[in-house]
Design a protein around this motif. Structure first.
Motif, PDB file in Angstrom:
ATOM      1  N   VAL A   1     -17.229   1.445  -3.755  1.00 20.32           N
ATOM      2  CA  VAL A   1     -16.827   2.302  -2.648  1.00 20.32           C
ATOM      3  C   VAL A   1     -16.070   1.436  -1.659  1.00 20.32           C
ATOM      4  N   GLY A   2     -14.947   1.948  -1.149  1.00 17.94           N
ATOM      5  CA  GLY A   2     -14.172   1.149  -0.206  1.00 17.94           C
ATOM      6  C   GLY A   2     -13.411   2.010   0.776  1.00 17.94           C
ATOM      7  N   THR A   3     -12.958   1.375   1.839  1.00 21.61           N
ATOM      8  CA  THR A   3     -12.144   2.050   2.833  1.00 21.61           C
ATOM      9  C   THR A   3     -11.104   1.070   3.354  1.00 21.61           C
ATOM     10  N   GLY A   4      -9.988   1.586   3.831  1.00 24.77           N
ATOM     11  CA  GLY A   4      -8.931   0.729   4.342  1.00 24.77           C
ATOM     12  C   GLY A   4      -8.185   1.396   5.478  1.00 24.77           C
ATOM     13  N   LEU A   5      -7.607   0.586   6.355  1.00 28.35           N
ATOM     14  CA  LEU A   5      -6.829   1.078   7.478  1.00 28.35           C
ATOM     15  C   LEU A   5      -5.637   0.149   7.645  1.00 28.35           C
ATOM     16  N   SER A   6      -4.428   0.725   7.756  1.00 24.46           N
ATOM     17  CA  SER A   6      -3.211  -0.072   7.894  1.00 24.46           C
ATOM     18  C   SER A   6      -2.352   0.480   9.021  1.00 24.46           C
ATOM     19  N   ALA A   7      -1.700  -0.403   9.752  1.00 22.46           N
ATOM     20  CA  ALA A   7      -0.731  -0.005  10.771  1.00 22.46           C
ATOM     21  C   ALA A   7       0.318  -1.098  10.891  1.00 22.46           C
ATOM     22  N   VAL A   8       1.585  -0.719  10.791  1.00 21.94           N
ATOM     23  CA  VAL A   8       2.693  -1.666  10.903  1.00 21.94           C
ATOM     24  C   VAL A   8       3.776  -1.026  11.757  1.00 21.94           C
ATOM     25  N   VAL A   9       4.247  -1.748  12.764  1.00 18.20           N
ATOM     26  CA  VAL A   9       5.373  -1.297  13.575  1.00 18.20           C
ATOM     27  C   VAL A   9       6.229  -2.516  13.863  1.00 18.20           C
ATOM     28  N   GLY A  10       7.468  -2.508  13.370  1.00 24.08           N
ATOM     29  CA  GLY A  10       8.383  -3.627  13.608  1.00 24.08           C
ATOM     30  C   GLY A  10       7.919  -4.888  12.909  1.00 24.08           C
ATOM     31  N   THR A  11       7.819  -5.961  13.659  1.00 22.55           N
ATOM     32  CA  THR A  11       7.480  -7.249  13.067  1.00 22.55           C
ATOM     33  C   THR A  11       5.984  -7.558  13.065  1.00 22.55           C
ATOM     34  N   VAL A  12       5.184  -6.660  13.636  1.00 18.57           N
ATOM     35  CA  VAL A  12       3.743  -6.910  13.714  1.00 18.57           C
ATOM     36  C   VAL A  12       2.982  -5.803  12.996  1.00 18.57           C
ATOM     37  N   GLY A  13       2.205  -6.172  12.010  1.00 21.57           N
ATOM     38  CA  GLY A  13       1.393  -5.200  11.286  1.00 21.57           C
ATOM     39  C   GLY A  13       0.120  -5.836  10.789  1.00 21.57           C
TER      40      GLY A  13
END
Length: 107
Positions: free
Chosen positions: A5-17
Motif C-alpha cells: 500500500v502506498g501514497t504519493g504527492l507531487s508538486a512542481v512549478v518552474g524550477t522548484v518541485g
C-alpha cells in the motif's frame, strides 16, 4: 501472500518541485517501509494512492501443471517439468537468447 500500500504527492512549478512518497510492504517475511523524496523542474501537480496484492493460486497452478499438489517454490526453483502449455513461450525465449548470443560474438 504479499500486500503493498502506498501514497504519493507531487508538486512542481518552474524550477522548484518536490515529490514525496511512502509505501508499506507486508508479506510472509515481515513488513518494510519505503520512503522516497526527489526534486524536479517543470510544471506538474499530482497525487496517487496505490495498492497491490500478490498471492499464490494453488488450485490454478495444480491445473496448469497437471499435478494434484504443488507449491510456489516447486515452480520457482524449476523442480517440475515444463508444462506443455508453455512450450511456445520457451521456444520463443530460446530463439531470442540464441540471437543475442550470436550478436555478442559479432561485436
Amino acid at each position: 501472500m504479499h500486500l503493498s500500500v502506498g501514497t504519493g504527492l507531487s508538486a512542481v512549478v518552474g524550477t522548484v518541485g518536490r515529490t514525496a512518497e511512502a509505501d508499506l510492504h507486508a508479506g510472509d517475511g515481515g513488513c518494510a517501509a519505503c520512503y522516497t523524496y526527489s526534486s524536479s523542474k517543470g510544471a506538474f501537480v499530482g497525487c496517487s494512492l496505490e495498492g497491490t496484492v500478490i498471492m499464490t493460486l494453488s488450485q490454478e497452478n495444480c491445473k496448469f501443471y497437471g499435478k494434484s499438489s504443488i507449491n510456489g517454490s516447486d515452480i520457482l526453483l524449476g523442480s517440475l517439468p515444463r508444462p506443455p502449455a508453455a512450450a511456445i513461450l520457451h521456444l520463443a525465449l530460446s530463439n531470442l537468447f540464441n540471437k543475442l548470443d550470436r550478436y555478442k560474438f559479432q561485436l
